[in-house]
Write an enzyme that holds these catalytic residues in place. Structure first.
Site, mmCIF file in Angstrom:
data_model
loop_
_atom_site.group_PDB
_atom_site.id
_atom_site.type_symbol
_atom_site.label_atom_id
_atom_site.label_comp_id
_atom_site.label_asym_id
_atom_site.label_seq_id
_atom_site.Cartn_x
_atom_site.Cartn_y
_atom_site.Cartn_z
ATOM 1 N N ALA A 1 8.690 6.471 -1.124
ATOM 2 C CA ALA A 1 8.542 7.430 -2.798
ATOM 3 C C ALA A 1 8.651 8.428 -2.098
ATOM 4 O O ALA A 1 8.912 9.588 -1.925
ATOM 5 C CB ALA A 1 7.016 7.040 -2.629
ATOM 6 N N TYR B 1 6.486 20.542 -5.647
ATOM 7 C CA TYR B 1 6.979 19.097 -5.361
ATOM 8 C C TYR B 1 7.688 18.736 -4.736
ATOM 9 O O TYR B 1 8.621 17.980 -4.207
ATOM 10 C CB TYR B 1 6.224 18.371 -6.827
ATOM 11 C CG TYR B 1 6.267 17.063 -6.867
ATOM 12 C CD1 TYR B 1 4.892 16.542 -6.034
ATOM 13 C CD2 TYR B 1 6.041 16.194 -7.706
ATOM 14 C CE1 TYR B 1 4.940 14.706 -5.265
ATOM 15 C CE2 TYR B 1 6.224 14.275 -7.620
ATOM 16 C CZ TYR B 1 5.768 14.205 -6.696
ATOM 17 O OH TYR B 1 6.022 12.634 -6.628
#
Ligand code: UDP
Length: 318
Positions: free
Chosen positions: A115, A146
Site C-alpha cells: 500500500a 509519512y
C-alpha cells in the site's frame, strides 16, 4: 490446500476490509498488527472463521509466519493526525517493516503488494496526478514522516524486484473512506461525520478551497484485488477521480446526515496539499477498473457505521 496470504496492518481500516476480500476469494489469511492504530474490533467477526488467524506483533523486528503465497503489506499509520503523533513509528514501519515484509516475500517466493499513497505526490504541481509524476514533497516538513516513508517503501520494493526478482506490486491509494475508520483518526470524512451526527460545527481547515477525491472502500478494495491478480510492477493509482473542495464535502456530509450543524473555519495545517485527483487511465486500461460509488452514495452507505460509532462513544463517555 488454500493459498495463504499475509496481511500486515490487518486490523486497520483498509487492512481488515482486505482480509475479508481475501477470505471471500478463497485464501487462508494471517493478519498481523501491532495495534498502534489498528483495532481488534475491526477483525473480531473474522476470528470465528477457520481460515483466519491474527498475530499481534511488531513487523519492525524480523518475524516469520510460515510459508505464505501472497503478502499484502498494509501496516502504517495513515491519517495525518496518527502519523504526526507516531512519526518515528511511521518512518520505522515504512523502512524496517517494509524490509522485513520483503524478506519474507523473498524467502517464500511469495507475491507481494504494498500500500503506497497519493501522498507520494506531495502538494502536486501536476493535476490530475499520473503515476509518471515524481511529486512535490517537502522532505523536512511535518508530513514528511509519512510521505518519505512511503516513497522509501516504493524504492525498497522496486529494489527487491530488480535485485532479488521479488514479484512486487505497488498501489497508490487516494483518500478512501467507509466503515471501520476510527472516529478520532482526524481524517476529514470521520471528522465531518462525527461532528454532523453530534450537531457540532464542522471544522473546515483554511477556506476549504483545497480539493480531495474520495473513494469508497469497496471500490478501493476491488481495485487492489485486481492489481494483485495482475503482473504490473510499477505503481498504479487506485482512487475515485470525482474531485470536491473540502467545503463542498462538508456540505455533502451535512446533507446526507440531515444535520443542523454549521461550518466553522479553522487553521489550515502546514503543507496541506492544495489539490488531489488521481488520473486512473492506467487502472482503467490495465485492470479494467474504475470507481463505481459516488460520494453521496458512499456517505449514505457509511452512515450506519458512523452513527453506531458516535453512539458507542457517547455511551463510553457517560
Ligand atoms: N480537513 C478539514 N477538516 C477536518 C479534517 C481535515 O478541513 O476536520 C481537510 C484537511 O486540511 C485536508 C483535507 O481535509 O485538506 C483532507 O484531510 P485528511 O486528513 O482526510 O487527509 P489528507 O488528504 O490531507 O491526507
Amino acid at each position: 490446500m488454500k493459498p495463504r496470504a499475509l496481511v500486515t496492518g490487518g486490523a486497520g481500516f483498509l487492512g481488515s476490509h482486505l482480509c475479508e476480500a481475501l477470505l471471500a476469494e478463497g485464501y487462508a489469511v494471517v493478519a498481523v498488527d501491532n495495534l498502534l492504530t489498528g483495532r481488534i474490533s475491526n477483525i473480531e467477526h473474522l476470528r470465528r472463521e477457520g481460515s483466519f488467524e491474527f498475530l499481534q506483533l511488531d513487523i519492525n523486528r524480523p518475524f516469520d509466519c510460515d510459508k505464505v503465497d501472497y503478502i499484502f503489506h498494509f501496516a502504517s499509520p495513515a491519517s495525518p493526525v496518527d502519523y504526526m503523533v507516531h512519526g518515528i513509528e511511521t518512518l520505522k514501519v515504512g523502512s524496517f517493516g517494509t524490509l522485513n515484509a520483503l524478506e519474507i516475500a523473498q524467502k517464500y517466493q511469495a507475491k507481494y503488494l504494498v500500500a503506497s499513497t497519493s501522498e507520494c505526490y506531495g502538494d502536486p504541481l501536476e493535476h490530475p496526478q499520473k503515476e509518471t509524476y515524481w511529486g512535490n514533497v517537502n522532505s523536512i516538513g511535518p508530513r514528511s514522516v509519512y510521505d518519505e516513508a512511503k516513497r522509501f517503501t516504493e524504492a525498497l520494493t522496486m529494489a527487491y524486484h530488480r535485485y532479488h526478482q521479488v514479484d512486487t506490486r505497488i498501489v497508490r491509494i487516494f483518500n478512501t473512506y467507509g466503515s471501520r475508520m476510527q472516529l478520532n483518526d482526524g481524517r476529514v470524512i470521520p471528522n465531518f461525520m462525527k461532528q454532523a451526527l453530534r450537531g457540532d460545527d464542522l471544522t473546515v481547515y483554511g477556506d476549504g478551497s483545497q480539493t480531495r477525491s474520495f473513494c469508497y472502500v469497496s471500490d478501493e478494495i476491488e481495485g487492489i484485488m485486481r492489481l494483485a491478480r495482475s503482473d504490473e510492477h510499477f505503481p498504479v493509482n487506485i482512487g475515485n477521480p470525482d474531485e470536491f473542495t473540502i467545503l463542498e464535502c462538508a456540505k455533502r456530509v451535512i446533507a446526507v446526515t440531515g444535520s443542523k450543524s454549521s461550518i466553522r473555519h479553522a487553521k489550515l495545517p502546514q503543507d496541506d496539499p492544495k489539490q488531489r485527483r488521481p488520473d486512473i487511465s492506467k487502472a482503467r486500461s490495465l485492470l479494467q477498473w474504475e470507481a463505481k460509488v459516488n460520494l453521496e452514495n458512499g456517505l449514505q452507505m457509511s452512515l450506519d457505521y458512523f452513527r453506531e460509532a458516535v453512539a458507542a462513544e457517547t455511551v463510553a463517555r457517560a
